[in-house]
Design an enzyme around this catalytic site. Structure first.
Site, PDB file in Angstrom:
ATOM      1  NE  ARG A 102      -3.943   0.600   1.974  1.00 43.70           N
ATOM      2  CZ  ARG A 102      -5.194   0.696   2.462  1.00 43.70           C
ATOM      3  NH1 ARG A 102      -5.267   1.291   3.510  1.00 43.70           N
ATOM      4  NH2 ARG A 102      -5.961   0.136   2.099  1.00 43.70           N
ATOM      5  CG  HIS A 129      -8.463   0.108  -2.881  1.00 41.38           C
ATOM      6  ND1 HIS A 129      -7.858  -0.914  -2.463  1.00 41.38           N
ATOM      7  CD2 HIS A 129      -8.896   0.436  -1.556  1.00 41.38           C
ATOM      8  CE1 HIS A 129      -7.734  -1.221  -1.112  1.00 41.38           C
ATOM      9  NE2 HIS A 129      -8.716  -0.559  -0.599  1.00 41.38           N
ATOM     10  CD  GLN A 132     -13.040  -1.779  -0.473  1.00 46.69           C
ATOM     11  OE1 GLN A 132     -12.231  -1.815   0.488  1.00 46.69           O
ATOM     12  NE2 GLN A 132     -14.338  -2.491  -0.338  1.00 46.69           N
ATOM     13  CG  ASP A 219     -13.456   6.612  -0.850  1.00 48.03           C
ATOM     14  OD1 ASP A 219     -13.334   6.419   0.505  1.00 48.03           O
ATOM     15  OD2 ASP A 219     -12.565   6.563  -1.529  1.00 48.03           O
ATOM     16  CB  CYS A 259     -13.957   1.316   0.300  1.00 54.41           C
ATOM     17  SG  CYS A 259     -13.659   3.215   0.264  1.00 54.41           S
ATOM     18  NE  ARG A 287     -10.499  -5.215   0.665  1.00 52.54           N
ATOM     19  CZ  ARG A 287      -9.613  -4.377   1.197  1.00 52.54           C
ATOM     20  NH1 ARG A 287     -10.091  -3.330   1.361  1.00 52.54           N
ATOM     21  NH2 ARG A 287      -8.340  -4.416   0.861  1.00 52.54           N
TER      22      ARG A 287
HETATM   23  N1  NVA Z   1      -9.925   7.013  -1.042  1.00 56.41           N
HETATM   24  C1  NVA Z   1      -9.559   6.443   0.211  1.00 56.41           C
HETATM   25  C2  NVA Z   1      -9.705   4.866   0.266  1.00 56.41           C
HETATM   26  C3  NVA Z   1      -9.468   4.132   1.640  1.00 56.41           C
HETATM   27  C4  NVA Z   1      -9.707   2.823   1.586  1.00 56.41           C
HETATM   28  C5  NVA Z   1      -8.039   6.729   0.414  1.00 56.41           C
HETATM   29  O1  NVA Z   1      -7.368   6.549  -0.428  1.00 56.41           O
HETATM   30  O2  NVA Z   1      -7.563   7.147   1.600  1.00 56.41           O
HETATM   31  N1   CP Z   2     -11.195   0.028   2.651  1.00 52.01           N
HETATM   32  C1   CP Z   2      -9.868  -0.362   2.889  1.00 52.01           C
HETATM   33  O1   CP Z   2      -8.977  -0.489   2.189  1.00 52.01           O
HETATM   34  O2   CP Z   2      -9.794  -0.165   4.401  1.00 52.01           O
HETATM   35  P1   CP Z   2      -8.328   0.241   5.129  1.00 52.01           P
HETATM   36  O3   CP Z   2      -7.813   1.561   4.659  1.00 52.01           O
HETATM   37  O4   CP Z   2      -8.814   0.122   6.543  1.00 52.01           O
HETATM   38  O5   CP Z   2      -7.497  -1.044   4.580  1.00 52.01           O
END
Ligand code: NVA
Ligand code: CP
Length: 300
Positions: A102, A129, A132, A219, A259, A287
């Site tokens: 990540r 992502h 997800q 989101d 998400c 997930r």
């Molecule tokens: N758009 C959000 C998704 C988190 C799962 C982020 O990147 O923070």
């Molecule tokens: N939706 C998602 O990816 O959650 P986290 O940021 O908690 O991993």
């Protein structure tokens, strides 16, 4: 399947295959059936951003499948001090059987895959992502019995989630309507591809996008890394919310997905989130099953 870098790299058949495996693994988990398909394998999980769901689902997923997961915070790795990704990839390839990462830059994930010799799984970048959205498609299929012909409506920031939702849904034969403020639309390459390969619209009109939707998705207005813009974004995104007015124009049996983490009162009202909590927390649970399916496809 070697890597999961982005959904654009997968065919409809690859996605169906992952969803079928995820359904099977979910059924087996519920019935106490275990397969240690990844016995002796180790997954490194590199995190340059926070995570609850991604970290726990991959870690538990590896244990369920008989393998081991190593949590590697970028704060502690030399990569966080500037060690080149090409070198990191070649070193970690000699210890691990796969990497879930990540991070910010999609290019970093693509470089790991290019220079390393083990499967790389994208656990979120600023661009997309994919993990997800595999869980999201699994959840929609579970609740609706299929995907083809359904209308997905996404309301809010045209971000990493939006990019993957568009690609995943269009590949599965769904139509996609996105409502975003000007200047906050999904990536241009994704929108061009979606318009050429399916039924896609991007509008500033929330109710137009939500009309007759089967699935409504949103989101956060400020993603990880955008914390400094959060106050300004609250003004820009005002109205880009899933609320009762939006639900009223969607199909009566429309699902709501998020998400997570959610900011109640911003991109979704507390009332709508709680009314659709079964769907949203099934999505979060999925997930685990979807990640296990990805691990089986990439590492087994
Ligand atoms: N758009 C959000 C998704 C988190 C799962 C982020 O990147 O923070
Ligand atoms: N939706 C998602 O990816 O959650 P986290 O940021 O908690 O991993």
């Amino acid at each position: 399947m070697n890597h999961l870098l982005k959904l654009m790299d997968l065919t409809e058949k690859d996605i169906i295959d992952i969803l079928n495996t995820a359904d099977q693994l979910k059924y087996e988990k519920k019935n106490g059936i275990t397969h240690h398909i990844l016995k002796g394998k180790t997954l490194g999980m590199i995190f340059e951003k926070s995570s609850t769901r991604t970290r726990v689902s991959f870690e538990v997923g590896m244990y369920d499948l008989g393998g081991t997961a190593l949590f590697l915070s970028a704060r502690d790795l030399q990569i966080g001090r500037g060690e080149p990704v090409q070198d990191t990839a070649r070193v970690l390839s000699r210890y691990l059987d796969g990497i879930m990462i990540r991070t910010f830059d999609q290019e970093e994930v693509e470089s790991l895959a290019k220079y390393g010799t083990i499967p790389i799984i994208n656990g979120l970048t600023d661009y997309c992502h994919p993990c997800q959205v595999l869980a999201d498609l699994m959840t929609i299929r579970e609740h609706k019995g299929g995907l083809k012909g359904l209308k997905m409506c996404y309301i809010g920031d045209g971000n990493n989630m939006t990019n993957s939702i568009i690609v995943g849904c269009i590949k599965m034969g769904m139509s996609v309507s996105v409502a975003c403020p000007d200047g906050y639309t999904p990536d241009a390459d994704i929108m061009k591809w979606a318009s050429e390969n399916g039924t896609f619209e991007c509008t500033t009109d929330v109710l137009k996008a939500a009309k007759d939707a089967d699935v409504l998705y949103t989101d956060v207005w400020a993603s990880m890394g955008q914390e400094g813009e959060a106050e300004e974004r609250k003004k820009i995104f005002k109205g880009y919310q899933i609320n009762s007015d939006v639900m009223a124009v969607a199909h009566d049996d429309a699902m709501v997905l998020h998400c997570l983490p959610a900011h109640r009162g911003e991109e979704i009202t507390d009332e709508v989130l709680e009314a659709h909590a079964d769907e949203i927390f099934d999505e979060a649970e999925n997930r685990l099953h979807a990640q296990k399916a990805v691990l089986v496809k990439c590492l087994a």
